[in-house]
Design a protein around this motif. Structure first.
Motif, mmCIF file in Angstrom:
data_model
loop_
_atom_site.group_PDB
_atom_site.id
_atom_site.type_symbol
_atom_site.label_atom_id
_atom_site.label_comp_id
_atom_site.label_asym_id
_atom_site.label_seq_id
_atom_site.Cartn_x
_atom_site.Cartn_y
_atom_site.Cartn_z
ATOM 1 N N SER A 3 -5.715 7.620 -13.104
ATOM 2 C CA SER A 3 -6.216 6.953 -14.301
ATOM 3 C C SER A 3 -6.872 5.606 -13.996
ATOM 4 C CB SER A 3 -5.081 6.771 -15.314
ATOM 5 O OG SER A 3 -3.956 6.145 -14.717
ATOM 6 N N PHE A 4 -6.125 4.692 -13.350
ATOM 7 C CA PHE A 4 -6.648 3.352 -13.098
ATOM 8 C C PHE A 4 -7.454 3.245 -11.803
ATOM 9 C CE2 PHE A 4 -3.149 2.278 -15.992
ATOM 10 C CZ PHE A 4 -3.813 1.426 -16.873
ATOM 11 N N GLY A 5 -7.104 4.050 -10.819
ATOM 12 C CA GLY A 5 -7.796 3.970 -9.548
ATOM 13 C C GLY A 5 -6.885 3.529 -8.417
ATOM 14 N N GLU A 6 -7.459 3.472 -7.209
ATOM 15 C CA GLU A 6 -6.672 3.289 -5.993
ATOM 16 C C GLU A 6 -5.946 1.950 -5.924
ATOM 17 O OE1 GLU A 6 -7.973 4.954 -2.097
ATOM 18 O OE2 GLU A 6 -8.211 2.814 -1.603
ATOM 19 N N LEU A 7 -6.604 0.862 -6.305
ATOM 20 C CA LEU A 7 -5.971 -0.453 -6.210
ATOM 21 C C LEU A 7 -4.719 -0.514 -7.068
ATOM 22 C CD1 LEU A 7 -5.897 -3.368 -5.246
ATOM 23 C CD2 LEU A 7 -7.407 -3.967 -7.149
ATOM 24 N N PHE A 8 -4.822 -0.060 -8.304
ATOM 25 C CA PHE A 8 -3.659 -0.074 -9.185
ATOM 26 C C PHE A 8 -2.609 0.927 -8.712
ATOM 27 C CE2 PHE A 8 -6.482 -2.269 -12.150
ATOM 28 C CZ PHE A 8 -5.613 -3.206 -12.685
ATOM 29 N N ALA A 9 -3.056 2.028 -8.125
ATOM 30 C CA ALA A 9 -2.094 2.998 -7.590
ATOM 31 C C ALA A 9 -1.266 2.347 -6.489
ATOM 32 C CB ALA A 9 -2.825 4.231 -7.052
ATOM 33 N N TRP A 10 -1.930 1.604 -5.613
ATOM 34 C CA TRP A 10 -1.188 0.906 -4.557
ATOM 35 C C TRP A 10 -0.221 -0.112 -5.154
ATOM 36 C CZ3 TRP A 10 0.107 0.829 0.432
ATOM 37 C CH2 TRP A 10 0.698 -0.342 0.909
ATOM 38 N N ILE A 11 -0.706 -0.885 -6.129
ATOM 39 C CA ILE A 11 0.133 -1.923 -6.739
ATOM 40 C C ILE A 11 1.381 -1.310 -7.362
ATOM 41 C CG2 ILE A 11 0.260 -3.575 -8.658
ATOM 42 C CD1 ILE A 11 -2.655 -4.275 -8.103
ATOM 43 N N ILE A 12 1.196 -0.209 -8.084
ATOM 44 C CA ILE A 12 2.344 0.400 -8.751
ATOM 45 C C ILE A 12 3.268 1.066 -7.733
ATOM 46 C CG2 ILE A 12 1.525 2.753 -9.267
ATOM 47 C CD1 ILE A 12 2.509 2.300 -12.125
ATOM 48 N N GLY A 13 2.707 1.645 -6.672
ATOM 49 C CA GLY A 13 3.552 2.206 -5.615
ATOM 50 C C GLY A 13 4.360 1.122 -4.933
ATOM 51 N N TRP A 14 3.734 -0.013 -4.713
ATOM 52 C CA TRP A 14 4.415 -1.162 -4.103
ATOM 53 C C TRP A 14 5.507 -1.690 -5.035
ATOM 54 C CZ3 TRP A 14 4.772 -2.725 0.628
ATOM 55 C CH2 TRP A 14 5.134 -4.034 0.945
ATOM 56 N N ALA A 15 5.215 -1.702 -6.342
ATOM 57 C CA ALA A 15 6.210 -2.175 -7.308
ATOM 58 C C ALA A 15 7.397 -1.217 -7.391
ATOM 59 C CB ALA A 15 5.571 -2.328 -8.689
ATOM 60 N N LEU A 16 7.136 0.082 -7.228
ATOM 61 C CA LEU A 16 8.221 1.061 -7.301
ATOM 62 C C LEU A 16 9.202 0.927 -6.139
ATOM 63 C CD1 LEU A 16 6.339 4.260 -8.530
ATOM 64 C CD2 LEU A 16 8.020 2.923 -9.785
ATOM 65 N N ILE A 17 8.749 0.333 -5.036
ATOM 66 C CA ILE A 17 9.694 0.053 -3.950
ATOM 67 C C ILE A 17 10.780 -0.876 -4.465
ATOM 68 C CG2 ILE A 17 9.965 -1.016 -1.671
ATOM 69 C CD1 ILE A 17 7.094 -0.199 -1.049
ATOM 70 N N MET A 18 10.392 -1.805 -5.353
ATOM 71 C CA MET A 18 11.359 -2.736 -5.934
ATOM 72 C C MET A 18 12.332 -2.006 -6.851
ATOM 73 S SD MET A 18 8.591 -5.718 -6.814
ATOM 74 C CE MET A 18 9.737 -6.838 -7.594
ATOM 75 N N GLU A 19 11.833 -0.998 -7.553
ATOM 76 C CA GLU A 19 12.711 -0.282 -8.481
ATOM 77 C C GLU A 19 13.713 0.601 -7.735
ATOM 78 O OE1 GLU A 19 12.600 3.093 -12.029
ATOM 79 O OE2 GLU A 19 10.723 2.226 -11.310
ATOM 80 N N TYR A 20 13.223 1.416 -6.817
ATOM 81 C CA TYR A 20 14.091 2.398 -6.175
ATOM 82 C C TYR A 20 14.880 1.819 -4.995
ATOM 83 C CZ TYR A 20 11.557 5.829 -8.942
ATOM 84 O OH TYR A 20 11.010 6.535 -9.972
ATOM 85 N N SER A 21 14.186 1.150 -4.090
ATOM 86 C CA SER A 21 14.857 0.662 -2.887
ATOM 87 C C SER A 21 15.615 -0.631 -3.138
ATOM 88 C CB SER A 21 13.839 0.457 -1.758
ATOM 89 O OG SER A 21 13.273 1.680 -1.378
ATOM 90 N N ILE A 22 14.912 -1.644 -3.623
ATOM 91 C CA ILE A 22 15.566 -2.936 -3.832
ATOM 92 C C ILE A 22 16.584 -2.832 -4.959
ATOM 93 C CG2 ILE A 22 15.170 -5.355 -4.433
ATOM 94 C CD1 ILE A 22 12.505 -5.169 -2.999
ATOM 95 N N GLY A 23 16.306 -2.008 -5.971
ATOM 96 C CA GLY A 23 17.288 -1.800 -7.032
ATOM 97 C C GLY A 23 18.574 -1.202 -6.503
ATOM 98 N N ASN A 24 18.458 -0.383 -5.473
ATOM 99 C CA ASN A 24 19.647 0.229 -4.888
ATOM 100 C C ASN A 24 20.524 -0.786 -4.163
ATOM 101 O OD1 ASN A 24 20.354 2.819 -5.457
ATOM 102 N ND2 ASN A 24 19.566 3.712 -3.578
#
Length: 590
Positions: free
Chosen positions: A103-124
């Protein structure tokens, strides 16, 4: 270059790559049903939030914190619709990362993938710390004791020592009345040393992270059976907590008197309720983890939406009931610095057998949360690797176990290593803001993809034209605030910080107090811009409501939350520019 930063992947291309015959996913087993996905959702949601951060939420918001649970539940419901819409179109691993790419494109895809590291890994990391607290508490009840310097983080022990040292004698006496503070001081004062370095680390947290990593490495089927068994057990115990706790409820606790002498359901006002947003929203983190399991679902286009929705509804009802029980049994002030709120109420009422049962249940509940989050992160990395944004080794599938092996090991390291030098408070706020940011992008992404024809047997999000409804809702909300909340808007611009008690006592800086005000200003500017776009483009109402509700929850974040989050995003952008942008499969295709 600017155009290539926003290059998007066609949905047809994503589906081809994620098909059983396509690139990268040939090893993932499709074994999960609606029940399994629902249980995975409950396993992720019902854990550290209910057994740990719920205490802090009740202390900040009082009984009125149930309102924030409802607000967060509604925001997550809108978001769940958007996740379901994407999942029905793109039933592959990757979750919000894959959806943003389309939907948004590659840059936003990277940003959201990077942010999800905070949700899944760092949240753990937070969940591992909380698991350790309950596990050591359980061991104490059966007279098994681990040295204090092996049951807490270095930072927690150091903070406790510095706090104790800065207090007067009378304050120190009050400080050591809390057993948790005594244990932290013991950990700092009596650890083994390597030269001048104190050897202090949370051994149970490290051990459980290692064991969960091994389990996820072995395979999805084994993880599924383990998770389902734990969910059944903890749901039964949580139900017992609600039933037994209801017997001790004193309705007077739902209308407590605050420090100024006023009485009400929200003793600290709505500002106090919103101050608990990190703690409350953390309780909901996890329902989106279900979408990561698309390639292991038997019928993802039908089952993923059901799994997310069922788990979200069930957990929202449970959270509201738990919050009412907790604040009804004891006064909300008694939850200050309480890491085991469910056990606390039975400790106050001297119900020993329930204290023991809650401790056991908490260990089980948070083990299942660790399991689901640890499963989610490797699959995000696997998807990013398929797109060339990460090295190819991240998409490696184990020949025997059919799991993303290398990514699973790295996830275990990303969780395990920071356990040695961070603490729960930092991780809690860090994780919540990243997840809300991801939710905003998912809801916004639905607005950017074209409408699809309805297909029988798949989830079809209803289209409600928001052209007029959404702007009317925004204007109506403004009028209600002006009429019923005097000073709401004037305080954003003319708030007298010098009269704020926390500012006077030095507990909060000017920027600490000003950040939520600035966030509210930005929020309303965004609402007006989105209203204009909704009117011009006839956007669907459900994703619009998802965007604004998640944006509103972001207004409760503090200065430090934003500072760390923006710093994390900057680090991610540097990695993307020097590796992902050049190695992207879309770059080579172009």
């Amino acid at each position: 270059m600017s155009k290539s930063l926003f290059r998007t992947k066609k949905i047809e291309s994503i589906l081809k790559e994620g098909s059983d015959d396509g690139h990268g996913s040939s090893g993932l087993k499709r074994v999960l049903t609606v029940r399994d996905l629902t249980f995975f959702g409950i396993a992720a949601i019902l854990g550290a939030g209910s057994f740990s951060s719920l205490g802090e939420a009740c202390f900040k918001g009082g009984p009125g914190v149930v309102i924030l649970f409802i607000i967060c539940g509604i925001a997550c419901a809108f978001t769940a619709f958007c996740y379901s819409e994407f999942a029905s179109r793109i039933p592959v691993a990757g979750s919000a990362y894959t959806y943003a790419y389309a939907s948004f494109g590659e840059l936003f895809a990277w940003i959201i993938g990077w942010a999800l590291i905070m949700e899944y890994s760092i949240g753990n990391i937070y969940v591992a710390f909380s698991w350790s607290d309950y596990f050591t508490s359980f061991l104490h009840k059966i007279n098994v004791h681990i040295p204090d310097y092996l049951t807490c983080s270095y930072q927690e022990a150091k903070k406790a020592f510095l706090n104790y040292s800065s207090q007067t004698s009378a304050e120190q006496l009050e400080f050591v009345k809390n057993q948790a503070n005594v244990e932290l001081l013991n950990a700092w004062n009596n650890p083994p040393r390597l030269g001048s370095l104190r050897i202090i680390f949370d051994l149970p947290a490290l051990i459980i992270n290692f064991l969960i990593t091994v389990l996820v490495y072995i395979g999805i089927k084994e993880s599924k059976n383990f998770s389902n068994a734990m969910v059944m057990l903890k749901l039964a115990v949580v139900a017992l907590v609600i039933i037994v706790g209801a017997y001790y409820i004193d309705p007077a606790n739902w209308l407590p008197v605050n420090d100024t002498g006023s009485k009400g359901f929200m003793p600290n006002g709505f500002g106090g309720v919103m101050a608990a947003v990190s703690s409350v929203f953390f309780a909901y983190i996890g329902f989106d983890a279900v979408s990561v399991l698309a390639e292991e679902s038997k019928n993802p286009q039908r089952d993923l939406p059901k799994g997310m929705t069922y788990s979200l509804v069930i957990c929202t009802i449970i959270y509201i009931l738990l919050a009412l029980v907790l604040t009804g049994v004891v006064n909300y002030k008694q939850f200050e610095n309480v890491g085991d709120p469910l056990a606390k109420i039975f400790e106050v009422k001297n119900v020993g057998w329930m204290q023991m049962l809650v401790s056991v249940c908490a260990v089980i509940a948070m083990t299942s949360v660790l399991l689901v989050f640890q499963m989610g992160q490797p699959r995000i990395w696997m998807s990013m690797s398929r797109d060339g944004l990460l090295p190819p080794v991240f998409q490696k599938i184990h020949k025997k176990y059919k799991t993303p092996s290398f990514a699973t090991i790295i996830t275990g390291m990303v969780v395990g290593i920071p356990i040695l030098f961070t603490d729960k408070t930092f991780v809690l706020d860090f994780t919540s803001i990243a997840t809300l940011f991801a939710f905003v992008l998912v809801c916004g992404g639905v607005l950017l993809i074209p409408q699809k024809e309805k297909v029988a047997g798949r989830f079809n999000m209803p289209y409600i034209n928001g052209q007029f409804i959404f702007p009317i809702l925004i204007v109506a909300t403004l009028l209600i605030l002006i009429k019923w909340v005097p000073g709401y808007f004037s305080d954003m611009f003319t708030y007298d910080f010098s009269r704020d008690e926390s500012y006077i006592k030095g507990k909060a800086s000017f920027m600490d107090l000003a950040t939520p005000k600035l966030s509210q200003i930005i929020f309303w500017i965004a609402c007006f811009i989105i209203s204009i776009m909704a009117f011009m483009k006839k956007y669907s109402l459900i994703p619009l409501m998802g965007v604004v509700s998640c944006l509103y929850l972001l207004t409760g974040m503090t200065k430090s939350n934003w500072a760390w989050f923006l710093g994390w995003l900057l680090l991610g952008l540097i990695i993307y520019i020097f590796y992902g942008y050049k190695k992207s499969r879309l770059a080579s295709a172009g």
